[in-house]
Scaffold this active site. Structure first.
Site, PDB file in Angstrom:
ATOM      1  CB  SER A  51      -0.950   0.000   1.193  1.00 44.89           C
ATOM      2  OG  SER A  51      -0.228  -0.074   2.408  1.00 44.89           O
ATOM      3  CG  HIS A  71      -3.746  -0.564  -2.275  1.00 42.01           C
ATOM      4  ND1 HIS A  71      -4.242   0.718  -2.318  1.00 42.01           N
ATOM      5  CD2 HIS A  71      -3.566  -0.858  -0.965  1.00 42.01           C
ATOM      6  CE1 HIS A  71      -4.317   1.194  -1.081  1.00 42.01           C
ATOM      7  NE2 HIS A  71      -3.919   0.257  -0.243  1.00 42.01           N
ATOM      8  CE  LYS A  93      -7.559   0.675   0.658  1.00 38.08           C
ATOM      9  NZ  LYS A  93      -7.643   1.526   1.832  1.00 38.08           N
TER      10      LYS A  93
HETATM   11  C1  LIG Z   1      -3.391  -2.966   2.161  1.00 39.33           C
HETATM   12  C2  LIG Z   1      -4.609  -2.555   2.922  1.00 39.33           C
HETATM   13  N1  LIG Z   1      -5.297  -3.499   3.586  1.00 39.33           N
HETATM   14  C3  LIG Z   1      -6.408  -3.213   4.274  1.00 39.33           C
HETATM   15  C4  LIG Z   1      -6.874  -1.921   4.367  1.00 39.33           C
HETATM   16  C5  LIG Z   1      -8.071  -1.647   5.201  1.00 39.33           C
HETATM   17  O1  LIG Z   1      -9.221  -1.636   4.400  1.00 39.33           O
HETATM   18  P1  LIG Z   1     -10.494  -0.793   4.844  1.00 39.33           P
HETATM   19  O2  LIG Z   1     -10.171   0.635   4.610  1.00 39.33           O
HETATM   20  O3  LIG Z   1     -11.576  -1.340   3.979  1.00 39.33           O
HETATM   21  O4  LIG Z   1     -10.742  -1.073   6.280  1.00 39.33           O
HETATM   22  C6  LIG Z   1      -6.204  -0.907   3.665  1.00 39.33           C
HETATM   23  C7  LIG Z   1      -6.711   0.477   3.642  1.00 39.33           C
HETATM   24  O5  LIG Z   1      -6.643   1.270   4.471  1.00 39.33           O
HETATM   25  C8  LIG Z   1      -5.027  -1.224   2.956  1.00 39.33           C
HETATM   26  O6  LIG Z   1      -4.324  -0.271   2.325  1.00 39.33           O
END
Ligand SMILES: Cc1ncc(COP(=O)(O)O)c(C=O)c1O
Length: 390
Positions: free
Chosen positions: A182, A210, A240
């Site tokens: 990310s 992502h 996303k």
């Molecule tokens: C790699 C990754 N996993 C999980 C999440 C968490 O997802 P969510 O925003 O749906 O809770 C994010 C985002 O913040 C992320 O970038």
């Protein structure tokens, strides 16, 4: 209470001293690209709305229609009365897209990771996790109470050595990694990790937050290689590229059945609101219907990386590591003065000494603005970063 407030104030002073105090800035996202902040119109290069679907008319219409038909909230856990009819449809679609037998939708990506790992491994088991994996993958690993061993970023030689040494001492082992990292934008070495997982009877889990919608023909990181990789646990988020909210796991039938029974963040949390499920379905329609559009964020990121001389982009995320938090803040302020919103990313989101600007690209970013940003980054930013670096 005095002691409580003193504690908070002391902690905040420490954050201030290290340039790590974060504050909320009210941001009015006008569409998928432009935002308004403190009365100024800025072009955002830091949203995860890769396909600009947060504001897409068809997605908004699907969400509105679902509210009219099913109401605003789900009313209860999905295991009680919260399992409205749209869930089944979305889970079948996600499973088909990801090439798995089944899927389970959670309230968010964070909730998914916090629930999945502890449902599958426990105190006698082993979790190997890429050191740069997202915070919520770490949360799930820690909550499981398994022995958690981080491995150097994408270092499959170290994964092999750790498995060789530790696998025999644990009944079950899980390898957890972001599919697309990310904060770095690079892809995990999934073919090699999958081969190691098979060799050592370990379970491979990817966080593809992502990847969905923008990598591997829209199907995510598992499909970004010459041959699709066998990943039995594919987690992701609807927040996303999908443009809404919610998380999911794609896996086999028995695994999903077990998740329904054992994942605490699924069992003891209210089902995702119908509007978000309907929006995700409409988003998947669009991604499947318009692969050319879904390919644009990566293409634009590649253009930017080429123009600025940064390493070739592997995803719509392009990092520019500047080092200290203060330098990243200064660089972000400089870009903002020129009309670009690129939030500084500081520890603990990234390791100390690697504060950065994280540029993200969306399908609707005008090419001219990308060129203007690249020119600014290429010419002005390095000098500015040097002058504020300690
Ligand atoms: C790699 C990754 N996993 C999980 C999440 C968490 O997802 P969510 O925003 O749906 O809770 C994010 C985002 O913040 C992320 O970038």
């Amino acid at each position: 209470m005095q002691s409580l407030d003193d504690f908070a104030a002391g902690k905040l002073r420490e954050l201030d001293r290290n340039n790590l105090h974060r504050v909320l800035a009210e941001t009015d996202r006008l569409d998928g690209v432009w935002v308004e902040r403190a009365g100024r119109r800025l072009i955002s290069f830091c949203c995860n709305d890769y396909l600009n679907l947060t504001h897409h008319p068809a997605i908004k219409a699907a969400a509105t229609a679902a509210i009219a038909r099913y109401g605003v909230g789900s009313g209860a856990s999905r295991l009680v009365t919260g399992n409205h009819p749209l869930f089944g449809e979305l889970e079948r679609r996600l499973a088909r897209l990801k090439g798995s037998a089944a899927a389970c939708v959670f309230g968010s990506g964070y909730l998914a990771n916090a629930g999945i790992i502890p449902a599958l491994v426990g105190s006698t088991d082993l979790v190997l996790i890429d050191e740069l994996s997202h915070a919520c993958l770490w949360t799930g690993a820690r909550l499981s109470r398994a022995t958690v061993l981080p491995f150097r970023h994408s270092d499959t030689t170290q994964v092999e050595a750790l498995l060789d040494r530790h696998r025999g001492r644990h009944p079950r082992a899980l390898i957890a990694t972001d599919g697309v990292f990310s904060m770095d934008g690079d892809l995990a070495p999934l073919p090699q990790l999958s081969a190691l997982a098979k060799r050592f009877d370990a379970w491979l889990m990817t966080d593809d937050a992502h990847g969905l919608g923008v990598i591997g023909g829209g199907r995510g990181s598992t499909f970004a290689y010459p041959k699709p990789v066998d990943v039995p646990l594919q987690m992701g988020t609807l927040s996303k590229a999908i443009g809404g909210y919610g998380g999911y796991l794609c896996a086999s039938d028995p695994v999903i059945d077990l998740i329904h029974n054992r994942a605490r963040t699924f069992v003891y949390a209210t089902g995702l609101p119908p509007a978000m499920v309907a929006a995700a379905l409409a988003a998947l329609d669009l991604i499947e219907r318009e692969p050319g559009y879904a390919a644009l964020p990566l293409a634009k990121a590649k253009t930017f990386a080429r123009l600025t001389g940064l390493p070739e982009a592997q995803s719509p995320i392009v990092p520019l590591i500047v080092g200290e938090a203060e330098a990243a803040l200064a660089a972000s302020r400089l870009l903002e003065a020129e009309g670009f919103l690129v939030t500084a990313i500081r520890p603990p989101t990234v390791p100390a000494g690697t504060a950065r600007l994280r540029f993200t690209f969306t399908a609707a970013h005008p090419d001219g603005e990308i060129e203007r940003l690249a020119a600014l980054v290429g010419k002005v930013l390095p000098r500015q970063v040097e002058s504020v670096a300690p």
